[in-house]
Write an enzyme that holds these catalytic residues in place. Structure first.
Site, PDB file in Angstrom:
ATOM      1  N   ARG A 144      -6.385  15.380  20.552  1.00 52.91           N
ATOM      2  CA  ARG A 144      -6.086  13.767  20.597  1.00 52.91           C
ATOM      3  C   ARG A 144      -6.205  13.403  22.143  1.00 52.91           C
ATOM      4  NH1 ARG A 144      -4.035  11.153  16.116  1.00 52.91           N
ATOM      5  NH2 ARG A 144      -3.639  12.846  14.694  1.00 52.91           N
ATOM      6  N   HIS A 189      -0.639  -4.931  11.372  1.00 51.45           N
ATOM      7  CA  HIS A 189      -0.118  -3.984  10.273  1.00 51.45           C
ATOM      8  C   HIS A 189       0.220  -4.706   8.913  1.00 51.45           C
ATOM      9  CE1 HIS A 189       1.644  -0.192   8.608  1.00 51.45           C
ATOM     10  NE2 HIS A 189       2.545  -1.108   8.071  1.00 51.45           N
ATOM     11  N   GLU A 239      -4.080 -12.116   7.027  1.00 45.39           N
ATOM     12  CA  GLU A 239      -4.320 -11.589   8.493  1.00 45.39           C
ATOM     13  C   GLU A 239      -5.286 -12.432   9.135  1.00 45.39           C
ATOM     14  OE1 GLU A 239      -4.744  -7.103   8.323  1.00 45.39           O
ATOM     15  OE2 GLU A 239      -3.722  -7.144   6.435  1.00 45.39           O
TER      16      GLU A 239
HETATM   17  C1  GRF Z   1      -5.882  -4.500   7.683  1.00 44.34           C
HETATM   18  O1  GRF Z   1      -5.303  -4.620   6.537  1.00 44.34           O
HETATM   19  C2  GRF Z   1      -5.010  -4.103   8.840  1.00 44.34           C
HETATM   20  O2  GRF Z   1      -3.726  -4.836   8.527  1.00 44.34           O
HETATM   21  C3  GRF Z   1      -4.957  -2.775   8.624  1.00 44.34           C
HETATM   22  O3  GRF Z   1      -6.163  -2.260   8.249  1.00 44.34           O
HETATM   23  C4  GRF Z   1      -6.735  -3.128   7.348  1.00 44.34           C
HETATM   24  C5  GRF Z   1      -8.016  -3.413   8.371  1.00 44.34           C
HETATM   25  O4  GRF Z   1      -9.101  -4.406   7.688  1.00 44.34           O
HETATM   26  N1  GRF Z   1      -4.457  -2.094   9.814  1.00 44.34           N
HETATM   27  P1  GRF Z   1     -10.356  -4.792   8.489  1.00 44.34           P
HETATM   28  O5  GRF Z   1     -10.889  -3.461   9.208  1.00 44.34           O
HETATM   29  O6  GRF Z   1      -9.782  -5.726   9.650  1.00 44.34           O
HETATM   30  O7  GRF Z   1     -11.275  -5.433   7.428  1.00 44.34           O
END
Ligand code: GRF
Length: 198
Positions: free
Chosen positions: A69, A113, A178
């Site tokens: 990592r 998230h 989002e």
């Molecule tokens: C989203 O739901 C984000 O919150 C999570 O992973 C998903 C990513 O979707 N961390 P994308 O790759 O932006 O379409």
């Protein structure tokens, strides 16, 4: 110019939402900022093609090429730093980052998230929210700290959980919010950055 570097692992729909907002809202003029690069840990991430079609530079640092990592995070930081970033944005970047990586970008490393943190950190958030009987779910934008999904919360958006929801249906509803929440949070961060410097 304040360079934004976005890290993805998959579909890149949040990355695309941010890149489109940057263009449509003219972040260059308003914030002196631009999305400088999109970097993926997966060569086959569909979001890379979207980034290229939006005229954004892309790079791949495959985690599979490194034995630890720490080594991967060092190579990733080198790729990021090639763009002298003011802000690093995790958008569906599915790797746990080491404490040295996080502290290198502390205060300028954001994540989204798909839950209302501090509820449901980690994976499989939508199934867990449905199973817990939550009536409300959502998404959280937060600063990244060494403690996974626990950094200071910058913004949240909520959606209802329907009685007959499946994790997939709920994920779709959350992802739609989002796409508004993340660009707005990044723009707010840039605005605060400029007022701090003013
Ligand atoms: C989203 O739901 C984000 O919150 C999570 O992973 C998903 C990513 O979707 N961390 P994308 O790759 O932006 O379409």
């Amino acid at each position: 110019m304040k360079n934004i570097v976005i890290l993805i692992s998959g579909g890149g729909s949040n990355m695309a939402a941010i890149a489109r907002a940057a263009r449509e809202e003219d972040w260059g003029r308003r914030h002196g900022a631009a999305v400088a690069a999109v970097i993926s840990n997966r060569q086959d991430a569909p979001g890379l093609g979207i980034a290229r079609s939006l005229g954004i530079a892309t790079a791949v640092v495959s985690h599979k090429s490194f034995e630890s990592r720490e080594r991967f995070d060092d190579a990733l930081a080198d790729a990021i730093d090639a763009y002298s970033p003011t802000l690093v944005v995790l958008a569906g970047f599915m790797r746990i980052l080491t404490p040295p990586f996080v502290s290198r970008y502390q205060g300028r490393l954001l994540n989204i998230h798909p839950s209302l943190l501090p509820a449901f950190p980690g994976l499989d958030t939508h199934r867990r929210a449905i199973e817990a009987g939550c009536r409300i779910a959502g998404a959280t934008v937060h600063e990244v700290t060494a403690d996974l999904d626990h950094g200071p919360i910058l913004a949240q958006a909520a959606v209802p959980v329907m009685a007959d929801d499946t994790p997939e249906r709920l994920a779709e509803r959350v992802l739609a919010v989002e796409h508004r929440l993340y660009p707005k949070s990044v723009a707010d961060w840039l605005m605060r950055g400029s007022s701090r410097q003013a």
